[in-house]
Design a protein around this motif. Structure first.
Motif, short mmCIF file in Angstrom:
data_model
loop_
_atom_site.label_atom_id
_atom_site.label_comp_id
_atom_site.label_asym_id
_atom_site.label_seq_id
_atom_site.Cartn_x
_atom_site.Cartn_y
_atom_site.Cartn_z
N ASN A 1 -19.05 7.46 -9.20
CA ASN A 1 -19.69 8.75 -9.47
C ASN A 1 -18.51 9.62 -9.66
OD1 ASN A 1 -22.42 8.09 -8.97
ND2 ASN A 1 -22.02 8.19 -6.75
N ASN A 2 -17.49 9.11 -10.41
CA ASN A 2 -16.11 9.97 -10.73
C ASN A 2 -15.79 10.65 -9.57
OD1 ASN A 2 -16.30 9.41 -13.48
ND2 ASN A 2 -17.84 10.82 -13.64
N TYR A 3 -15.66 10.08 -8.42
CA TYR A 3 -15.34 10.58 -7.11
C TYR A 3 -15.80 11.85 -6.42
CZ TYR A 3 -11.91 6.79 -8.01
OH TYR A 3 -11.57 5.77 -7.85
N CYS A 4 -17.14 11.87 -7.02
CA CYS A 4 -17.96 13.17 -6.55
C CYS A 4 -19.18 12.21 -5.45
CB CYS A 4 -18.69 13.73 -7.40
SG CYS A 4 -17.63 14.77 -8.57
N ARG B 1 -9.29 12.30 0.37
CA ARG B 1 -8.94 10.92 0.95
C ARG B 1 -10.08 9.83 0.49
NH1 ARG B 1 -4.93 11.00 4.35
NH2 ARG B 1 -5.53 9.19 5.76
N ASP B 2 -10.29 9.90 -0.65
CA ASP B 2 -11.34 9.06 -1.42
C ASP B 2 -10.50 7.98 -2.32
OD1 ASP B 2 -10.66 10.53 -3.72
OD2 ASP B 2 -12.74 11.28 -3.99
N GLY B 3 -9.41 8.09 -2.35
CA GLY B 3 -8.40 7.13 -3.45
C GLY B 3 -8.22 7.52 -4.59
N CYS B 4 -8.78 8.72 -4.74
CA CYS B 4 -8.37 9.22 -6.28
C CYS B 4 -7.46 10.62 -6.28
CB CYS B 4 -9.44 9.63 -7.18
SG CYS B 4 -9.38 10.27 -8.66
N PRO B 5 -6.37 10.73 -6.69
CA PRO B 5 -5.42 11.84 -6.43
C PRO B 5 -6.26 13.01 -7.13
CG PRO B 5 -4.22 10.18 -7.89
CD PRO B 5 -5.63 9.67 -7.67
N ASP B 6 -5.94 14.20 -6.58
CA ASP B 6 -6.70 15.51 -6.83
C ASP B 6 -6.58 15.90 -8.33
OD1 ASP B 6 -7.29 15.70 -4.20
OD2 ASP B 6 -5.86 17.33 -3.86
N ASP B 7 -5.51 15.47 -9.09
CA ASP B 7 -5.51 16.13 -10.37
C ASP B 7 -6.41 15.08 -11.44
OD1 ASP B 7 -3.75 13.78 -10.22
OD2 ASP B 7 -2.35 14.63 -11.09
N ALA B 8 -6.49 13.90 -10.69
CA ALA B 8 -7.75 13.29 -11.40
C ALA B 8 -9.23 12.88 -10.96
CB ALA B 8 -7.24 11.65 -11.74
N ASP B 9 -9.40 13.91 -9.85
CA ASP B 9 -10.60 13.77 -9.21
C ASP B 9 -11.64 14.88 -9.67
OD1 ASP B 9 -12.36 13.57 -7.24
OD2 ASP B 9 -11.27 13.15 -5.43
N GLU B 10 -12.64 14.29 -9.98
CA GLU B 10 -13.88 15.55 -10.53
C GLU B 10 -14.00 16.36 -9.42
OE1 GLU B 10 -17.73 15.00 -12.96
OE2 GLU B 10 -16.35 13.98 -13.51
N CYS B 11 -14.25 15.91 -8.17
CA CYS B 11 -14.39 16.50 -7.00
C CYS B 11 -13.55 16.61 -5.89
CB CYS B 11 -15.95 16.11 -6.49
SG CYS B 11 -17.42 16.50 -7.61
N PRO B 12 -12.20 17.19 -6.16
CA PRO B 12 -11.13 16.94 -5.14
C PRO B 12 -11.10 17.41 -3.84
CG PRO B 12 -10.70 18.82 -6.76
CD PRO B 12 -12.04 18.22 -7.06
N ASP B 13 -12.27 18.03 -3.45
CA ASP B 13 -12.50 18.71 -1.91
C ASP B 13 -13.76 17.97 -1.23
OD1 ASP B 13 -10.52 20.45 -2.11
OD2 ASP B 13 -11.80 21.62 -3.30
N ASP B 14 -14.22 17.09 -2.04
CA ASP B 14 -15.48 16.18 -1.64
C ASP B 14 -15.44 14.68 -1.67
OD1 ASP B 14 -16.92 18.57 -1.04
OD2 ASP B 14 -17.23 18.86 -3.25
N PHE B 15 -15.35 14.06 -0.65
CA PHE B 15 -15.26 12.50 -0.72
C PHE B 15 -16.44 11.90 -1.73
CE2 PHE B 15 -16.04 8.17 0.39
CZ PHE B 15 -14.64 7.74 0.54
N LEU C 1 0.85 -1.26 0.08
CA LEU C 1 -0.09 -0.07 0.22
C LEU C 1 0.79 1.24 0.00
CD1 LEU C 1 -2.89 -1.07 2.55
CD2 LEU C 1 -3.04 -0.74 -0.01
N PHE C 2 1.83 1.16 0.57
CA PHE C 2 3.04 2.48 0.72
C PHE C 2 3.55 2.60 -0.72
CE2 PHE C 2 7.09 3.87 0.81
CZ PHE C 2 6.96 5.03 1.49
N LEU C 3 3.94 1.62 -1.21
CA LEU C 3 4.56 1.79 -2.49
C LEU C 3 3.37 2.01 -3.71
CD1 LEU C 3 6.82 -1.48 -2.84
CD2 LEU C 3 7.59 0.87 -2.38
N ILE C 4 2.18 1.65 -3.50
CA ILE C 4 1.09 1.95 -4.54
C ILE C 4 0.92 3.45 -4.32
CG2 ILE C 4 -1.10 1.97 -5.20
CD1 ILE C 4 -1.20 -1.14 -4.37
N GLY C 5 0.71 3.85 -3.21
CA GLY C 5 0.41 5.37 -2.84
C GLY C 5 1.52 6.41 -3.03
N SER C 6 2.83 5.86 -2.74
CA SER C 6 4.03 6.81 -3.10
C SER C 6 4.02 6.94 -4.74
CB SER C 6 5.03 6.49 -2.57
OG SER C 6 5.50 5.07 -2.91
N ARG C 7 3.71 5.86 -5.60
CA ARG C 7 3.66 6.01 -7.05
C ARG C 7 2.94 7.05 -7.58
NH1 ARG C 7 1.83 0.63 -9.33
NH2 ARG C 7 0.11 1.59 -9.43
#
Length: 66
Positions: free
Chosen positions: A44-47, A25-39, A11-17
C-alpha cells in the motif's frame, strides 16, 4: 551465534546505507514513504489499510469496515 552476528552486521549496513529517517518504522525511509508518520506495508505504498480492503485509510470512506 555466528549466523546471528553476521545477520546483525548485514542489517546494520543496509540500514545505515539509506541515510534517511523512518519515523513510522515500517522499513521505508521518510523521503520515499507516502505516509511517513503512519505504519503501512509495501503493498500500500507504506500507508495504513486498517480493514485490509486494498484502499488506504485516508482514501477509504469506511477504513474500519471491509
Amino acid at each position: 551465534m555466528r549466523l546471528f552476528r553476521c545477520l546483525s552486521v548485514m542489517l546494520f549496513l543496509i540500514g545505515s546505507r539509506c541515510g534517511s529517517n523512518d519515523s513510522d518504522r515500517d522499513g521505508c525511509p521518510d523521503d520515499a514513504d507516502e505516509c511517513p508518520d503512519d505504519f503501512g506495508t509495501k503493498m500500500n505504498n507504506y500507508c495504513p489499510d486498517t480493514d485490509k480492503d486494498g484502499t488506504i485509510d485516508r482514501e477509504d470512506d469506511c477504513p474500519n469496515e471491509y
